[in-house]
Design a protein around this motif. Structure first.
Motif, PDB file in Angstrom:
ATOM      1  N   ALA A   1      91.416  72.695 118.432  1.00  0.00           N
ATOM      2  CA  ALA A   1      92.820  72.407 117.919  1.00  0.00           C
ATOM      3  C   ALA A   1      93.431  71.504 118.764  1.00  0.00           C
ATOM      4  O   ALA A   1      93.581  71.634 119.896  1.00  0.00           O
ATOM      5  CB  ALA A   1      93.551  73.672 117.442  1.00  0.00           C
ATOM      6  N   HIS A   2      94.340  70.608 118.040  1.00  0.00           N
ATOM      7  CA  HIS A   2      95.275  69.731 118.680  1.00  0.00           C
ATOM      8  C   HIS A   2      96.531  70.610 119.406  1.00  0.00           C
ATOM      9  O   HIS A   2      96.974  71.309 118.903  1.00  0.00           O
ATOM     10  CB  HIS A   2      95.787  68.646 117.810  1.00  0.00           C
ATOM     11  N   GLY A   3      96.577  70.291 120.938  1.00  0.00           N
ATOM     12  CA  GLY A   3      97.586  70.713 121.405  1.00  0.00           C
ATOM     13  C   GLY A   3      97.375  71.864 122.226  1.00  0.00           C
ATOM     14  O   GLY A   3      98.198  72.438 123.003  1.00  0.00           O
ATOM     15  N   ALA A   4      96.232  72.891 121.754  1.00  0.00           N
ATOM     16  CA  ALA A   4      96.286  73.874 122.282  1.00  0.00           C
ATOM     17  C   ALA A   4      95.508  74.057 123.816  1.00  0.00           C
ATOM     18  O   ALA A   4      96.020  74.916 124.563  1.00  0.00           O
ATOM     19  CB  ALA A   4      94.803  74.618 121.814  1.00  0.00           C
ATOM     20  N   ALA A   5      94.703  73.024 124.313  1.00  0.00           N
ATOM     21  CA  ALA A   5      94.265  72.919 125.719  1.00  0.00           C
ATOM     22  C   ALA A   5      95.498  72.633 126.521  1.00  0.00           C
ATOM     23  O   ALA A   5      95.479  73.179 127.696  1.00  0.00           O
ATOM     24  CB  ALA A   5      93.310  71.614 125.644  1.00  0.00           C
ATOM     25  N   GLU A   6      96.464  71.656 125.952  1.00  0.00           N
ATOM     26  CA  GLU A   6      97.624  71.452 126.781  1.00  0.00           C
ATOM     27  C   GLU A   6      98.347  72.712 127.013  1.00  0.00           C
ATOM     28  O   GLU A   6      98.798  72.969 128.119  1.00  0.00           O
ATOM     29  CB  GLU A   6      98.454  70.134 125.905  1.00  0.00           C
ATOM     30  N   VAL A   7      98.539  73.727 125.974  1.00  0.00           N
ATOM     31  CA  VAL A   7      99.379  74.784 126.046  1.00  0.00           C
ATOM     32  C   VAL A   7      98.715  75.631 127.182  1.00  0.00           C
ATOM     33  O   VAL A   7      99.318  76.172 128.019  1.00  0.00           O
ATOM     34  CB  VAL A   7      99.491  75.461 124.803  1.00  0.00           C
ATOM     35  N   LEU A   8      97.514  75.725 126.870  1.00  0.00           N
ATOM     36  CA  LEU A   8      96.725  76.442 128.069  1.00  0.00           C
ATOM     37  C   LEU A   8      96.894  75.967 129.411  1.00  0.00           C
ATOM     38  O   LEU A   8      97.220  76.731 130.237  1.00  0.00           O
ATOM     39  CB  LEU A   8      95.376  76.604 127.556  1.00  0.00           C
ATOM     40  N   LEU A   9      96.886  74.791 129.597  1.00  0.00           N
ATOM     41  CA  LEU A   9      97.028  74.217 131.164  1.00  0.00           C
ATOM     42  C   LEU A   9      98.358  74.459 131.612  1.00  0.00           C
ATOM     43  O   LEU A   9      98.590  74.645 132.702  1.00  0.00           O
ATOM     44  CB  LEU A   9      96.567  72.735 131.041  1.00  0.00           C
ATOM     45  N   HIS A  10      99.313  74.154 130.693  1.00  0.00           N
ATOM     46  CA  HIS A  10     100.896  74.470 131.045  1.00  0.00           C
ATOM     47  C   HIS A  10     100.967  76.017 131.449  1.00  0.00           C
ATOM     48  O   HIS A  10     101.571  75.957 132.609  1.00  0.00           O
ATOM     49  CB  HIS A  10     101.456  74.113 129.979  1.00  0.00           C
ATOM     50  N   GLU A  11     100.279  77.032 130.856  1.00  0.00           N
ATOM     51  CA  GLU A  11     100.455  78.162 131.544  1.00  0.00           C
ATOM     52  C   GLU A  11      99.779  78.321 132.928  1.00  0.00           C
ATOM     53  O   GLU A  11     100.363  79.083 133.453  1.00  0.00           O
ATOM     54  CB  GLU A  11      99.845  79.109 130.274  1.00  0.00           C
TER      55      GLU A  11
ATOM     56  N   ALA B   1     103.923  65.566 130.399  1.00  0.00           N
ATOM     57  CA  ALA B   1     103.580  64.725 131.560  1.00  0.00           C
ATOM     58  C   ALA B   1     103.181  65.783 132.901  1.00  0.00           C
ATOM     59  O   ALA B   1     102.342  65.244 133.589  1.00  0.00           O
ATOM     60  CB  ALA B   1     104.882  64.124 131.709  1.00  0.00           C
ATOM     61  N   GLU B   2     103.764  66.653 132.888  1.00  0.00           N
ATOM     62  CA  GLU B   2     103.610  67.735 133.876  1.00  0.00           C
ATOM     63  C   GLU B   2     102.127  68.136 133.759  1.00  0.00           C
ATOM     64  O   GLU B   2     101.403  68.070 134.765  1.00  0.00           O
ATOM     65  CB  GLU B   2     104.367  69.020 133.879  1.00  0.00           C
ATOM     66  N   VAL B   3     101.437  68.511 132.583  1.00  0.00           N
ATOM     67  CA  VAL B   3      99.998  68.820 132.436  1.00  0.00           C
ATOM     68  C   VAL B   3      99.236  67.421 132.677  1.00  0.00           C
ATOM     69  O   VAL B   3      98.293  67.587 133.523  1.00  0.00           O
ATOM     70  CB  VAL B   3      99.811  69.046 131.066  1.00  0.00           C
TER      71      VAL B   3
ATOM     72  N   ASN C   1     100.188  79.698 120.534  1.00  0.00           N
ATOM     73  CA  ASN C   1     100.547  78.119 120.462  1.00  0.00           C
ATOM     74  C   ASN C   1     101.889  77.689 120.295  1.00  0.00           C
ATOM     75  O   ASN C   1     102.394  78.629 119.676  1.00  0.00           O
ATOM     76  CB  ASN C   1      99.520  77.808 119.195  1.00  0.00           C
ATOM     77  N   LYS C   2     102.131  76.722 120.917  1.00  0.00           N
ATOM     78  CA  LYS C   2     103.550  76.105 120.580  1.00  0.00           C
ATOM     79  C   LYS C   2     103.502  74.756 121.085  1.00  0.00           C
ATOM     80  O   LYS C   2     102.523  74.040 121.428  1.00  0.00           O
ATOM     81  CB  LYS C   2     104.295  76.885 121.648  1.00  0.00           C
ATOM     82  N   ASN C   3     104.670  74.192 120.685  1.00  0.00           N
ATOM     83  CA  ASN C   3     104.800  72.449 121.093  1.00  0.00           C
ATOM     84  C   ASN C   3     105.272  72.408 122.486  1.00  0.00           C
ATOM     85  O   ASN C   3     106.494  72.865 122.561  1.00  0.00           O
ATOM     86  CB  ASN C   3     105.713  71.966 119.970  1.00  0.00           C
ATOM     87  N   LEU C   4     104.638  71.517 123.017  1.00  0.00           N
ATOM     88  CA  LEU C   4     105.099  71.400 124.531  1.00  0.00           C
ATOM     89  C   LEU C   4     106.249  70.002 124.428  1.00  0.00           C
ATOM     90  O   LEU C   4     106.059  69.132 123.599  1.00  0.00           O
ATOM     91  CB  LEU C   4     104.087  71.154 125.452  1.00  0.00           C
ATOM     92  N   SER C   5     107.026  70.031 125.215  1.00  0.00           N
ATOM     93  CA  SER C   5     108.038  68.832 125.452  1.00  0.00           C
ATOM     94  C   SER C   5     107.481  68.005 126.027  1.00  0.00           C
ATOM     95  O   SER C   5     106.353  68.017 126.487  1.00  0.00           O
ATOM     96  CB  SER C   5     109.331  69.357 126.210  1.00  0.00           C
TER      97      SER C   5
END
Length: 243
Positions: A98-108, A15-17, A6-10
């Motif tokens: 969890a908040h933000g986890a799905a976004e991190v996964l999709l960014h990967e 926006a890319e996600v 888990n991490k914080n995306l910029s």
């Protein structure tokens, strides 16, 4: 192998996600709930890796423990083959919405797709280079070309100048040969025309050519019985007969 935590995306990454979700006709209002289970991700990767992903192995689950079991199986059977690994802590975050986890996964996943495209482009480039190495006569170079108001890079086929010069010389030699043949043909046509006129004159003298087909100019020679030519005196004119 790349481990996803888990991490914080910029803002740019988020926006890319978001753009990626729109391109894949996926909504964002239920993103955390949808990707708490592995099935949506399995369906996405199935498009690019149909032999690797079997969506029937990951039925939709409701409880957190079953969702985590699904993620563990997918982690081992699929993601590890793509050089990706989800950490245990990150799997727990995904399964618990969890908040933000799905976004991190999709960014990967977006990064994975980019790497795949780069590998495909590199493979195409290597095949092109191999083809060039096998054929030194033809090359493909990239040139800048203006299209509207923009300058774009356009591939252009090129050949070596020495090859071009050789082909130009061969074409020039062929043109010279064709001109020579044309001159000989014209010469032969002129000879045939002259001989045809001569034959008509001889036939006229022998009385075998109709008068209307006789040529305007008469010959001063005639063919004797022994096959020789003999001079023919001009016929007297009407004026001399009257005298």
């Amino acid at each position: 192998m790349h481990t996803i935590n888990n991490k914080n995306l910029s803002i740019e990454e988020l926006a890319e996600v978001h753009d990626w979700l729109l391109q894949n006709n996926m909504g964002t209002h239920r993103l955390r709930r949808d990707f708490s289970d592995v099935l949506p991700l399995a369906e996405i990767l199935k498009r690019s890796y149909p032999r690797l992903v079997d969506v029937y192995n990951y039925p939709k689950k409701c409880s957190v423990q079953l969702k985590m079991a699904n993620w563990e199986t997918f982690n081992f059977k699929v993601l590890s083959k793509l050089n990706i690994k989800l950490s245990r802590e990150f799997i727990e975050l995904l399964s618990n919405n969890a908040h933000g986890a799905a976004e991190v996964l999709l960014h990967e996943i977006i990064r994975l797709e980019k790497r795949q495209r780069m590998q495909e482009e590199r493979s195409i480039s290597m095949r092109q280079e191999q083809a060039w190495a096998e054929n030194d006569e033809v090359k493909i170079v990239v040139i800048s070309k203006q299209v509207g108001d923009a300058i774009v890079q356009v591939p252009q086929k090129m050949i070596l100048y020495s090859l071009y010069e050789k082909m130009a010389q061969e074409n020039m030699a062929k043109d010279v040969m064709l001109d020579s043949y044309q001159q000989r043909l014209t010469h032969m046509e002129n000879i045939i025309k002259i001989k045809t006129e001569r034959i008509d004159e001889l036939l006229m003298q022998m009385g075998k050519l109709p008068p209307k087909m006789a040529p305007a100019v008469t010959s001063s020679y005639f063919l004797t019985d022994d096959g020789k030519y003999q001079s023919l005196a001009p016929a007297p004119s009407l004026a001399s007969d009257r005298k």
